[in-house]
Structure formats: structure tokens, C-alpha cells
Motif scaffolding. Structure first.
Motif, PDB file in Angstrom:
ATOM      1  N   GLN A  61       0.728  -1.318   0.084  1.00  0.00           N
ATOM      2  CA  GLN A  61      -0.179  -0.008   0.045  1.00  0.00           C
ATOM      3  C   GLN A  61       0.957   0.820   0.255  1.00  0.00           C
ATOM      4  OE1 GLN A  61      -2.780  -0.088   3.450  1.00  0.00           O
ATOM      5  NE2 GLN A  61      -3.766  -1.885   2.830  1.00  0.00           N
ATOM      6  N   ARG A 120     -10.060  12.257   3.480  1.00  0.00           N
ATOM      7  CA  ARG A 120     -10.596  10.744   3.514  1.00  0.00           C
ATOM      8  C   ARG A 120     -11.501  10.766   4.118  1.00  0.00           C
ATOM      9  NH1 ARG A 120     -11.593   7.740   8.011  1.00  0.00           N
ATOM     10  NH2 ARG A 120     -12.345   8.831   8.761  1.00  0.00           N
ATOM     11  N   TYR A 125      -9.958   5.233   0.885  1.00  0.00           N
ATOM     12  CA  TYR A 125      -8.280   4.494  -0.180  1.00  0.00           C
ATOM     13  C   TYR A 125      -8.877   4.429  -1.974  1.00  0.00           C
ATOM     14  CZ  TYR A 125     -11.405   0.123   0.011  1.00  0.00           C
ATOM     15  OH  TYR A 125     -12.700  -0.314  -0.544  1.00  0.00           O
ATOM     16  N   LYS A 150      -4.227   3.828  -0.306  1.00  0.00           N
ATOM     17  CA  LYS A 150      -4.950   4.349   1.199  1.00  0.00           C
ATOM     18  C   LYS A 150      -4.654   6.381   2.235  1.00  0.00           C
ATOM     19  CE  LYS A 150      -6.369   2.612   5.742  1.00  0.00           C
ATOM     20  NZ  LYS A 150      -5.811   1.476   7.343  1.00  0.00           N
TER      21      LYS A 150
END
Length: 420
Positions: A61, A120, A125, A150
Motif C-alpha cells: 500500500q 479521507r 482509499y 490509502k
């Protein structure tokens, strides 16, 4: 701590993770060698060729801070293939969520940048796909692989209460610690990352009457035996603060309007102990001769009361009833009055709660008493004959003017006025 300083510290921590954290900033493609190669990588001691099978993109990630405020595009990470000899023969291609708009890739170096500020709370993500292709033939060196970017949370959302204002009732005279209600605040930040969404409650206005549990938002009474008749309405302000209540956390507030509901903790009371009423002796039975009104500090059903005669010097002369609309005691006459026989009548009247509360019987009286004096007023009555009828005899040949008998009448009043 200011919000700017908080973001700066988060950026420093993020940079540290990027440089020390198990390849968090790059996705590396391991291949057997050049495009179209057999995977031969050398020979062993006996001259036998060594082989290794191709491996796909290493899954990982990328992590990106939300609400980036820099002037340049925010660096995300780097894609790299072992087949890249830095000779310009390989071109990196990005596809998936936001590819080409939110995220761009340098097709030569594999560097990925974010072109806009990301939130966010809007999207946590992004799933993208990457591949390396031969620049000349446009054929893929390997199959397309998927990876995730993310968005790391920062504390950019204050707690918000589900209601503003709240309304609540709690019975008066409640014990210390009685639950009034629970308030709830939510925080849109990531609850799994740090304390950005960890909310702590406190009371800003409403002490010393009420308190709030820091972790649950449950409001309780902080004083015992609060009396509605003294103060009925309270305004309480509750604060919810994130970062577990630490300095620098964001906060929100709500107002709670709390009303003490009535309980039957007050008895009825007569305003005075002695009442006097004047009643004409001509009053007919069934008529009202006196009206009494006791007071009760309670309200509604708890203020309902009943009256009764507890003693009287004329036991069968009067009745009392309760007017439910006005809560008054109404005294009525049962038998005729006679000024000449009895000029005053004295009653003892009791008033009591109709719906006493068993919880207060041990220390609150539920009754009160008063004396009622009825003064009979004389009325000018007509003379009364001493008989209802008279029978007299007279001879048929009696002369005119002959006395045949007499009648007698007298004034029943105390003045004994002459009659004719």
C-alpha cells in the motif's frame, strides 16, 4: 497545539515511515531479466544454467496524508520494474480510481503524484492498477497488477452532536446520580488511527446541578433533592472534544434543556386558619353557604385535593364537596336555618391530597385544617299564627257584632314587632 503544528508533526511521522517502513513508498516489480527472457540468470559451479520463475508485482500500500496544503503535487510513491535498465525502453502506465486526474505517473521514472487535496472522509482509499510496457512495441512486460493508495487521516473534523438542542425531563427530588439522558457526538475522522475520533465529554454550563460521564455522554443529577417549586428549568451546555480531550483537539457543543417534572411532595394548605361567612336565615336547603380554596405548590394531578368536615356543632346541618375544576371546597346547607334558635354554626374542615405519593408520606404532611364560622343573619319574617286552622261555632240567630272567637299571631323575629 495549533492545527498547523499538528499537521507538521503528522508529516514528519509520515516521512519517517516512508523512509523506514518496509517499502511503503515503492512497488517493485521483480522479473527474470529482459523482456521476453527465459529467466536465465547465470550458471552454477558445474556450468548448469540457473533459472528463476517470474514473480508479479509485490503487493503493498501507499499512504498519503489527507488535506495536503503544499504548493507542489504531493508525492505518493514509485513504481519500478527490475526489467527497467534506465534506458528509456520502459513506459509505466497507471489506471484505476482517479488515474490521470487525481493521480498521475511519470511514465519514465514511475513516480506517482497526487494532483489535488484529498479528503479521507470523502474516500478512504483508491484502488489502482499498474503495468510496465515496452515503449516501442507497447507490449506488457508482465500482467497488470493492483495496489492501494490509502489516505491517512488527520484531525480535520470536529465532533458533532446528533441533536442541538436536546430536551429532557427528570423528576424533582431525584437522588444524587439519577440518569437524565445520554448525548452523542460523532467524529468523521478515522476511529482506527490515533485519537482523532476519540471523543471525551465535559460540561461547560450547568454545574453544580448536573454532571456528564466523559466517555459515554450520560448526564446525571449532581445534587440531591432539587426542588421544582424552587427552580424548574435548567440549561446545560455539553462539550465533546476529540483527541481524547487532549490539548489541541477539536470540539463541538450542544445545549440540553432540562425540566424538573413535578412529584407530589407538597401538601395542600389553607391560606388562613379561620374563615367567617354570613348566611341569611332564609337560605334554602341545597344552596351554597361557603366556598374555601386551599393552595398546593404542586401541579396537575399532584395538586388535586379533597375536603371533608371533621367536626361540627350542628352535625346534620351542612355538607361539603370538592369542585374538581377549581379544587375548591363547597359547603352546602342541608336543613333550614333559624336565627332565633341558633345564630352561629362552627365547622372544622380538613383538606388532603387526593393522590399522595408514598415516597414522601414519611416526612411530608398530606393534610391541613381550618375552622369555618357561619353567622346566621336575621330576615324579617311574616307574623305566624299560633295555629294552622281554627274551628268556631256561631248561632244562626246571633246578632251582628257578636264575638264568635279569636285568632292569635306573633312576629317570630327577635324584635317582636306588634301585629294587626
Amino acid at each position: 497545539m495549533s492545527r498547523g503544528r499538528t499537521i507538521l508533526l503528522l508529516l514528519v511521522a509520515w516521512a519517517y515511515l516512508c523512509s523506514h517502513g518496509n517499502g511503503l513508498r515503492s512497488l517493485r516489480r521483480i522479473t527474470a531479466g529482459r523482456q521476453g527472457g527465459t529467466g536465465l540468470t547465470g550458471q552454477d559451479a558445474n556450468g548448469v544454467p540457473l533459472k528463476r520463475s517470474k514473480r508479479g508485482w509485490m503487493w503493498n500500500q501507499f499512504f498519503l496524508l489527507e488535506e495536503y496544503t503544499g504548493l507542489d503535487h504531493q508525492y505518493v510513491g514509485k513504481l519500478h520494474s527490475d526489467g527497467d535498465r534506465s534506458d528509456g525502453s520502459i513506459r509505466y502506465v497507471l489506471s484505476g480510481d482517479g488515474a490521470g486526474t487525481l493521480f498521475v505517473i511519470d511514465e519514465n521514472s514511475g513516480d506517482i503524484h497526487a494532483t489535488k487535496r484529498l479528503d479521507r472522509e470523502e474516500k478512504a482509499y483508491y484502488t489502482l492498477r499498474a503495468k510496465a510496457v515496452n515503449r516501442i512495441t507497447n507490449t506488457s512486460l508482465e500482467g497488470e497488477s493492483e495496489f492501494i493508495i490509502k489516505i491517512h487521516d488527520i484531525n480535520d473534523n470536529e465532533p458533532k452532536f446528533t441533536k442541538d438542542p436536546y430536551f429532557a425531563h427528570v423528576p424533582e427530588m431525584s437522588p444524587l446520580g439519577t440518569v437524565v439522558m445520554q448525548v452523542t457526538a460523532t467524529d468523521a475522522d478515522d476511529p482506527t488511527y490515533g485519537n482523532s475520533a476519540k471523543v471525551v465529554y465535559s460540561i461547560l454550563l450547568g454545574q453544580p446541578y448536573f454532571s456528564v460521564e466523559p466517555n459515554t455522554g450520560v448526564i446525571r443529577t449532581a445534587l440531591p433533592n432539587m426542588d421544582r417549586e424552587t427552580k424548574e428549568n435548567y440549561v446545560v451546555v455539553i462539550q465533546a472534544k476529540d483527541m481524547a480531550g487532549q490539548m489541541g483537539g477539536l470540539s463541538g457543543t450542544t445545549t440540553v434543556s432540562i425540566t424538573l417534572s413535578d412529584v407530589n411532595d407538597n401538601p395542600p394548605r389553607f391560606p388562613k386558619s379561620l374563615y367567617e361567612f354570613k348566611v341569611p336565615e332564609s337560605t334554602e336547603p341545597g344552596w351554597t353557604v361557603a366556598v374555601l380554596r386551599a393552595t398546593d405548590a404542586d401541579i396537575g394531578r399532584n395538586a388535586e385535593m379533597s375536603y371533608r368536615i371533621t367536626s361540627s356543632d350542628s352535625p346534620t346541618m351542612f355538607d361539603i364537596s370538592t369542585n374538581r375544576s377549581t379544587q375548591e371546597g363547597v359547603v352546602t346547607l342541608r336543613k333550614p336555618l333559624d336565627f332565633e334558635k341558633k345564630r352561629t354554626h362552627t365547622l372544622r374542615i380538613q383538606v388532603e391530597n387526593s393522590n399522595p405519593d408514598a415516597g414522601f408520606l414519611h416526612y411530608v404532611a398530606t393534610t391541613d385544617e381550618a375552622t369555618v364560622k357561619l353567622i346566621v343573619e336575621d330576615v324579617d319574617e311574616p307574623p305566624a299564627f299560633d295555629r294552622l286552622s281554627y274551628v268556631m261555632e256561631v248561632k244562626e240567630d246571633a246578632d251582628a257584632g257578636t264575638i264568635i272567637g279569636s285568632v292569635s299571631a306573633a312576629d317570630p323575629d327577635s324584635s317582636r314587632s306588634p301585629v294587626r
